[in-house]
Design an enzyme around this catalytic site. Structure first.
Site, short mmCIF file in Angstrom:
data_model
loop_
_atom_site.label_atom_id
_atom_site.label_comp_id
_atom_site.label_asym_id
_atom_site.label_seq_id
_atom_site.Cartn_x
_atom_site.Cartn_y
_atom_site.Cartn_z
N ARG A 30 5.53 -11.72 -1.70
CA ARG A 30 5.93 -10.89 -0.55
C ARG A 30 7.07 -11.58 0.22
O ARG A 30 8.03 -10.94 0.65
CB ARG A 30 4.73 -10.65 0.37
CG ARG A 30 3.67 -9.76 -0.27
CD ARG A 30 2.46 -9.60 0.65
NE ARG A 30 1.31 -9.09 -0.07
CZ ARG A 30 1.06 -7.80 -0.28
NH1 ARG A 30 1.86 -6.89 0.19
NH2 ARG A 30 -0.02 -7.43 -0.96
N THR A 68 -3.36 -7.06 -1.97
CA THR A 68 -2.88 -7.18 -3.35
C THR A 68 -4.00 -6.75 -4.29
O THR A 68 -5.17 -7.10 -4.08
CB THR A 68 -2.46 -8.64 -3.65
OG1 THR A 68 -1.43 -9.02 -2.74
CG2 THR A 68 -1.95 -8.79 -5.07
N LEU A 103 -5.64 -13.78 -3.92
CA LEU A 103 -4.74 -12.64 -3.76
C LEU A 103 -4.90 -12.17 -2.33
O LEU A 103 -6.01 -12.20 -1.78
CB LEU A 103 -5.11 -11.52 -4.73
CG LEU A 103 -4.89 -11.80 -6.23
CD1 LEU A 103 -5.37 -10.62 -7.07
CD2 LEU A 103 -3.42 -12.09 -6.53
N ASP A 104 -3.80 -11.72 -1.74
CA ASP A 104 -3.87 -11.20 -0.37
C ASP A 104 -4.83 -10.01 -0.33
O ASP A 104 -5.06 -9.34 -1.34
CB ASP A 104 -2.50 -10.70 0.10
CG ASP A 104 -1.47 -11.79 0.09
OD1 ASP A 104 -1.85 -12.96 0.21
OD2 ASP A 104 -0.27 -11.45 -0.04
N ARG A 105 -5.27 -9.72 0.86
CA ARG A 105 -6.21 -8.62 1.04
C ARG A 105 -5.70 -7.31 0.40
O ARG A 105 -6.45 -6.58 -0.22
CB ARG A 105 -6.43 -8.42 2.53
CG ARG A 105 -7.50 -7.45 2.88
CD ARG A 105 -7.69 -7.49 4.39
NE ARG A 105 -8.71 -6.57 4.80
CZ ARG A 105 -9.25 -6.57 6.02
NH1 ARG A 105 -8.84 -7.44 6.92
NH2 ARG A 105 -10.17 -5.70 6.34
#
Ligand code: URA
Length: 282
Positions: free
Chosen positions: A228, A145, A141-143
């Site tokens: 995104r 998210t 997961l992105d930072r």
């Protein structure tokens, strides 16, 4: 080891057929503590990470699998991981009972890595990595998210869950700037053009239309920053992103920053969606 038990036998009852015995060779030091009891040979091989259940059936049919020193080519034979010795192409294979899986409710601000040379806050800080050696996150997961991040110690399971052929559904809540039109929602559903190609069909619902909208977006791919970028592609910047489910697992009410171990039932469901165990009852 035993032949297939009657089809309508209740797996949970713990009763197992015993009409074809192969002499047990005794417990080997390499075997972990048993938890599952007897299981079909192809399931054993899948659990041991040798091959998928289907590919394991081919190994069995090809005569490459020995149980307690005897070749087994018929389907339906059961083995007891606690007592039977299984060899594939002459090598002993064992089912490790030590594997664990857990879900973390990832907060924003943590990078998905088990160690960060730059010293940033990372998800390894939030899970019991020392207690469970080999624990690693399945995908990322992105930072910024938040939400469900799955961790496993079983690399085979992790790889299969991420393998594109298994199409594991991941659901997200995306808060986007402005309100997408019906046409834009349709585009998100059917596929949008990203720099790395068209996206596969997605499950998209418009949930909330304040000044900014919330979308539920379910994707079966796992490209970098995919949700995104999908939102950007239809002109609605993603302001916040949260993963609510991963395959059969729901985050539920797990508090942010906390983790919990998966139970055996959840692990079985994960193995099923990963194609490591068929849906048929034992
Ligand atoms: N898609 C994204 O854009 N970011 C995530 O963290 C996960 C999916």
């Amino acid at each position: 080891m035993s032949r297939r038990s009657p089809k309508n036998q209740d797996r949970r009852s713990g009763r197992h057929g015993t009409d074809q015995q192969v002499p047990a060779a005794g417990r080997t030091a390499a075997m972990g503590p048993a938890q599952d009891g007897p299981m079909r040979l192809q399931r054993f091989l899948a659990r041991a990470g040798v091959a998928s259940r289907r590919a394991s059936e081919e190994l069995i049919a090809a005569g490459r699998v020995l149980v307690n020193g005897q070749p087994v080519q018929k389907m339906g034979v059961k083995v007891d991981p606690d007592h039977d010795v299984v060899q594939v192409d002459g090598k002993v294979v064992t089912v490790s009972q030590e594997h664990v899986a857990l879900m973390l409710h990832k907060p924003a601000g943590y990078v998905t890595t088990m160690s960060d040379p730059q010293g940033r806050a990372c998800v390894a800080d939030l899970v019991p990595a020392e207690r469970f050696p080999g624990l690693y996150p399945v995908g990322r997961l992105d930072r910024d998210t938040t939400g469900l991040l799955l961790f496993v110690t079983d690399g085979g399971l992790g790889n299969q869950l991420l393998h594109p052929s298994h199409h594991v559904l991941k659901r997200y809540l995306a808060q986007v700037r402005g309100v997408p039109s019906r046409h834009q929602v349709h585009l998100l559903r059917t596929g949008v053009k990203l720099e790395d190609g068209m996206t596969a069909p997605a499950e998209v619902e418009l949930l909330d239309c304040g000044p900014d909208a919330t979308l539920s977006i379910g994707i079966r791919e796992g490209r970098n920053r995919q949700v995104r970028r999908m939102c950007d592609a239809v002109g609605h910047e993603c302001l916040a992103l949260h993963r609510s489910s991963f395959g059969p697992l729901e985050l539920g009410d797990l508090p942010e920053g906390e983790w919990r171990l998966l139970d055996e039932g959840e692990l079985d469901l994960l193995r099923q969606v990963a194609g490591m165990e068929g849906g048929t009852a034992l």
